[in-house]
Design a protein around this motif. Structure first.
Motif, PDB file in Angstrom:
ATOM      1  N   LEU A  14       0.797  -1.221   0.000  1.00  0.00           N
ATOM      2  CA  LEU A  14       0.000   0.000   0.000  1.00  0.00           C
ATOM      3  C   LEU A  14       0.834   1.278   0.000  1.00  0.00           C
ATOM      4  CD1 LEU A  14      -2.842  -1.078   2.440  1.00  0.00           C
ATOM      5  CD2 LEU A  14      -2.912  -0.968  -0.056  1.00  0.00           C
ATOM      6  N   THR A  15       2.130   1.164   0.143  1.00  0.00           N
ATOM      7  CA  THR A  15       2.997   2.335   0.132  1.00  0.00           C
ATOM      8  C   THR A  15       3.102   2.856  -1.293  1.00  0.00           C
ATOM      9  OG1 THR A  15       4.281   1.398   1.958  1.00  0.00           O
ATOM     10  CG2 THR A  15       5.290   3.204   0.695  1.00  0.00           C
ATOM     11  N   PRO A  16       2.796   4.120  -1.494  1.00  0.00           N
ATOM     12  CA  PRO A  16       2.885   4.664  -2.855  1.00  0.00           C
ATOM     13  C   PRO A  16       4.343   4.722  -3.317  1.00  0.00           C
ATOM     14  CG  PRO A  16       2.387   6.400  -1.285  1.00  0.00           C
ATOM     15  CD  PRO A  16       2.367   5.109  -0.526  1.00  0.00           C
ATOM     16  N   THR A  17       4.517   4.474  -4.579  1.00  0.00           N
ATOM     17  CA  THR A  17       5.852   4.554  -5.165  1.00  0.00           C
ATOM     18  C   THR A  17       5.913   5.746  -6.103  1.00  0.00           C
ATOM     19  OG1 THR A  17       5.218   3.122  -6.980  1.00  0.00           O
ATOM     20  CG2 THR A  17       6.185   2.057  -5.054  1.00  0.00           C
ATOM     21  N   VAL A  18       7.097   6.201  -6.378  1.00  0.00           N
ATOM     22  CA  VAL A  18       7.289   7.312  -7.294  1.00  0.00           C
ATOM     23  C   VAL A  18       7.167   6.787  -8.709  1.00  0.00           C
ATOM     24  CG1 VAL A  18       8.907   9.068  -8.081  1.00  0.00           C
ATOM     25  CG2 VAL A  18       8.771   8.500  -5.663  1.00  0.00           C
TER      26      VAL A  18
END
Length: 172
Positions: free
Chosen positions: A14-18
């Motif tokens: 769930l951690t957004p990535t660039v």
């Protein structure tokens, strides 16, 4: 222990990535700006002038052939949409649509000639009629390719106009 691992896995997922992507931009002889993500899709005559555009969550930047990154400042709000006035946009749309209509009319005429040639071939069975049919089919195929190219140019202009914030009434 399973709960901790499952929680860590969910956190990682769930951690957004660039987001990063590289595109190539070039302008053709008619002034239409094109974009692609594959350098081999750029026509040979424009490859030297194409610029790599790195797109990410931050401000867009252009990478020049010497790998120098140049960030683009935000455009001033007082500039006309796309750097062109209303008459330029209207004329551009008009010329592309006129050329498309002429190609479509020419194709319809060629298609009618092809029908006549096929009718003759059915009646007389001459070899020269078959050669004429092949020639006419090649001409129709060429016109189809030109019509497809013209539709792509209109779509590219529409995309550029939408990105530049050109009013809809200028696009007619």
């Amino acid at each position: 222990m399973k709960t901790i691992l499952l929680s860590l896995l969910m956190l990682i997922l769930l951690t957004p990535t660039v987001a990063r992507a590289a595109f190539y931009q070039w302008t053709d002889a008619d002034g239409v700006v094109h974009f692609t993500d594959n350098r081999s899709h750029i026509p040979k005559q424009y490859r030297e002038k194409a610029h790599r555009v790195d797109v990410s969550d931050t401000a867009p930047a252009v990478v020049t052939p010497g790998n120098e990154v140049v960030t683009r400042p935000a455009p001033p709000t007082t500039v006309e949409p796309g750097g062109h006035g209303e008459s330029w946009w209207r004329e551009r749309y008009k010329s592309l649509r006129t050329e498309l209509k002429a190609l479509q009319d020419e194709r319809a005429g060629k298609e009618q000639q092809l029908v006549e040639l096929r009718r003759k071939r059915t009646i007389f069975q001459r070899a020269r009629d078959r050669a004429a049919i092949n020639t006419m089919e090649a001409q129709v195929s060429t016109l189809d390719a030109r019509i497809s190219e013209m539709l792509n140019r209109i779509a590219a202009l529409e995309l550029a106009a939408a990105q530049a914030g050109v009013p809809v009434e200028w696009r007619q």
